[in-house]
Enzyme design. Structure first.
Site, mmCIF file in Angstrom:
data_model
loop_
_atom_site.group_PDB
_atom_site.id
_atom_site.type_symbol
_atom_site.label_atom_id
_atom_site.label_comp_id
_atom_site.label_asym_id
_atom_site.label_seq_id
_atom_site.Cartn_x
_atom_site.Cartn_y
_atom_site.Cartn_z
ATOM 1 C CE LYS A 43 -4.617 1.132 0.347
ATOM 2 N NZ LYS A 43 -5.673 0.401 -0.296
ATOM 3 C CE1 TYR B 93 -24.822 5.613 -2.738
ATOM 4 C CE2 TYR B 93 -24.701 7.487 -4.034
ATOM 5 C CZ TYR B 93 -25.305 6.578 -3.587
ATOM 6 O OH TYR B 93 -26.368 5.753 -4.255
ATOM 7 N N GLY B 94 -19.102 7.060 -2.165
ATOM 8 C CA GLY B 94 -17.966 7.442 -3.230
ATOM 9 C C GLY B 94 -18.034 6.153 -4.279
ATOM 10 N N GLY C 191 -19.197 2.772 -2.413
ATOM 11 C CA GLY C 191 -20.638 2.845 -1.849
ATOM 12 C C GLY C 191 -21.650 3.148 -3.052
HETATM 13 P P1 NAD Z 1 -13.718 7.389 -2.647
HETATM 14 O O1 NAD Z 1 -12.747 8.565 -2.311
HETATM 15 O O2 NAD Z 1 -14.197 7.433 -4.201
HETATM 16 O O3 NAD Z 1 -15.094 7.557 -1.800
HETATM 17 C C1 NAD Z 1 -14.724 7.628 -0.359
HETATM 18 C C2 NAD Z 1 -16.269 8.441 0.155
HETATM 19 O O4 NAD Z 1 -15.942 8.362 1.684
HETATM 20 C C3 NAD Z 1 -16.211 10.048 -0.134
HETATM 21 O O5 NAD Z 1 -17.657 10.108 -0.648
HETATM 22 C C4 NAD Z 1 -15.999 10.698 1.005
HETATM 23 O O6 NAD Z 1 -16.648 12.072 1.114
HETATM 24 C C5 NAD Z 1 -16.530 9.515 2.061
HETATM 25 N N1 NAD Z 1 -15.941 9.794 3.245
HETATM 26 C C6 NAD Z 1 -14.767 10.169 3.668
HETATM 27 N N2 NAD Z 1 -14.517 10.493 5.155
HETATM 28 C C7 NAD Z 1 -16.011 10.117 5.505
HETATM 29 C C8 NAD Z 1 -16.636 10.030 6.867
HETATM 30 N N3 NAD Z 1 -15.883 10.426 7.956
HETATM 31 N N4 NAD Z 1 -17.835 9.653 7.121
HETATM 32 C C9 NAD Z 1 -18.618 9.429 5.935
HETATM 33 N N5 NAD Z 1 -18.110 9.523 4.661
HETATM 34 C C10 NAD Z 1 -16.613 10.032 4.448
HETATM 35 O O7 NAD Z 1 -13.033 5.901 -2.201
HETATM 36 P P2 NAD Z 1 -13.604 4.552 -2.715
HETATM 37 O O8 NAD Z 1 -12.633 4.174 -3.967
HETATM 38 O O9 NAD Z 1 -14.863 4.442 -2.640
HETATM 39 O O10 NAD Z 1 -13.015 3.718 -1.393
HETATM 40 C C11 NAD Z 1 -13.413 3.864 -0.410
HETATM 41 C C12 NAD Z 1 -12.950 2.775 0.846
HETATM 42 O O11 NAD Z 1 -13.079 1.364 -0.034
HETATM 43 C C13 NAD Z 1 -11.480 2.785 0.966
HETATM 44 O O12 NAD Z 1 -11.254 2.374 2.390
HETATM 45 C C14 NAD Z 1 -10.713 2.001 0.088
HETATM 46 O O13 NAD Z 1 -9.774 1.475 0.542
HETATM 47 C C15 NAD Z 1 -11.709 0.834 -0.010
HETATM 48 N N6 NAD Z 1 -11.591 0.064 -1.167
HETATM 49 C C16 NAD Z 1 -11.841 0.617 -2.356
HETATM 50 C C17 NAD Z 1 -11.872 -0.190 -3.428
HETATM 51 C C18 NAD Z 1 -12.036 0.204 -4.898
HETATM 52 O O14 NAD Z 1 -12.379 -0.452 -5.633
HETATM 53 N N7 NAD Z 1 -12.279 1.788 -5.109
HETATM 54 C C19 NAD Z 1 -11.525 -1.626 -3.325
HETATM 55 C C20 NAD Z 1 -11.394 -2.083 -2.199
HETATM 56 C C21 NAD Z 1 -11.543 -1.388 -1.061
#
Ligand code: NAD
Length: 363
Positions: free
Chosen positions: A75, A174-175, A178
């Site tokens: 990472k 909701y990213g 989500g």
């Molecule tokens: P992203 O940046 O697209 O979305 C993250 C969302 O979380 C954003 O909407 C942000 O506003 C919100 N957020 C941040 N802090 C917050 C809080 N305290 N309360 C509520 N919402 C909050 O990121 P992503 O790619 O969706 O990844 C999210 C998580 O999933 C991370 O932990 C990442 O490591 C994990 N993950 C992602 C993937 C992937 O395919 N993108 C795969 C496995 C794991």
């Protein structure tokens, strides 16, 4: 304070990087490469710490192992604001600093995306989660992790006594993950009742239009601009009455302070390390089924590894579906038979493969 525990599998390397010209700090942890070159995301945050990157790197070792991928775990964290204006420069500087780390293959994570991976690839020749134009399978656009979470839900919901049709769904964060999880789960009959982001939370027990919510977030920058329902404080989201919770944002958001308030019967860990160890034990004691991160959210890295191997999106989706279903079933059955946490069952299975691979190496 940097709290790292070294054990029988790693971390192999903990590297702090600094560009004095650009005043850019970054950290890379390569945990274990016995299974192959390590894949792991690049997180961009002003608060990302070495210990967080190390914990996430270990999660990647376990995730890649149990998913049967020919990759170890790593990472990276870039200590910067993801919204800063000179993003391209920051990623290019980071890429030059990791150019010689041949056994680390970067992928997208919070604060980075397909475009960022294209910049890193341009500098180093290595990165996954690339845009389609340069041979990538854009895993966030395709919703790979959300698709895997839905497959995980289909297997785990009946085991938790939840019917997916009509199940009340809560999404914290909701990213990319989500949004896709909401889309694939609502297509299976779930009803989104609350969703949050870093600016707040929207709650509507009669159901939130997940597509409209994504549009509103894109246009106004936050779910709080959604026209219906009520606005509640982001930290109260875990107390919302529901059946399924998907934490999909930052680490340790489910902890000793809020685990007792949770009424859901099933938690699918969309984010990496979203719950503390103590909270997971409390939830287990309450009979709430928790599918750990490195099982439930493996869709993204499975697609990334398929991209690296030159496979198509269709092959990647088939692989995600098959691996996540079988791993979910296997670890939940193992956990029930031995009265142990699903995470402990999953760690045992993931570590077995890492140890077997390590037996062929002499360093
Ligand atoms: P992203 O940046 O697209 O979305 C993250 C969302 O979380 C954003 O909407 C942000 O506003 C919100 N957020 C941040 N802090 C917050 C809080 N305290 N309360 C509520 N919402 C909050 O990121 P992503 O790619 O969706 O990844 C999210 C998580 O999933 C991370 O932990 C990442 O490591 C994990 N993950 C992602 C993937 C992937 O395919 N993108 C795969 C496995 C794991």
């Amino acid at each position: 304070m940097c709290n790292i525990t070294y054990d029988d599998i790693g971390p192999a390397r903990v590297i702090n990087l600094y560009s004095s010209k650009d005043r850019l700090r970054a950290v890379v942890v390569i945990d274990n490469v016995a299974l192959g070159p390590a894949i792991g995301g690049v997180r961009v945050s002003p608060r990302v710490s070495t210990s967080e990157v190390w914990r996430l790197a270990r999660t990647m070792t376990l995730k890649n192992s149990i998913a049967g991928l020919p990759h170890g775990g790593a990472k990276a964290g870039i200590i910067a604001d993801p919204l800063s204006s000179n993003k391209e420069r920051a990623f290019r500087v980071f890429a030059r600093m990791i150019r010689d780390l041949q056994d680390y293959i970067p992928g997208p994570d919070m604060g980075s995306n397909e475009t960022a991976m294209a910049w890193i690839h341009d500098e180093t020749g290595r990165a996954v989660g690339l845009p389609e134009e340069i041979g990538g399978l854009p895993l966030d656009k395709l919703g790979a992790t959300g698709y895997g979470l839905a497959a995980c839900a289909e297997v785990s919901a009946p085991m938790a006594g939840v019917d997916l049709k009509g199940a009340r769904l809560v999404i914290q964060g909701y990213g990319n993950v989500g949004r896709a999880a909401a889309r694939f789960l609502c297509a299976r009959g779930a009803v989104l009742v609350a969703a949050s982001d870093s600016r707040g939370c929207v709650y509507d027990p009669s159901g939130i239009d997940f597509d409209e919510l994504a549009r509103v977030k894109e246009e106004h920058g936050s779910v709080t601009a959604y026209g219906k329902g009520s606005r509640i404080a982001a930290e109260t989201i875990f107390a919302v009455p529901c059946d399924i919770i998907i934490p999909a944002a930052t680490p340790d958001v489910i902890n000793e302070g809020n685990a007792a308030e949770i009424t859901a019967r099933l938690i699918l860990q969309g984010a990496n390390i979203p719950a503390t160890a103590k909270a997971e034990q409390m939830l287990y004691n309450k009979g709430i089924l928790v599918v750990p991160d490195f099982i439930a959210n493996a869709g993204g890295v499975i697609m990334a590894a398929m991209e690296y191997a030159g496979k198509s999106a269709q092959e990647a989706f088939a692989n995600i579906d098959e691996r996540i279903r079988s791993n979910t079933r296997q670890i939940l059955e193992h956990s029930a038979a031995r009265n142990i946490l699903p995470r402990d069952a999953a760690i045992t299975l993931a570590m077995e493969r890492v140890h077997r691979a390590m037996a062929y190496r002499d360093h």
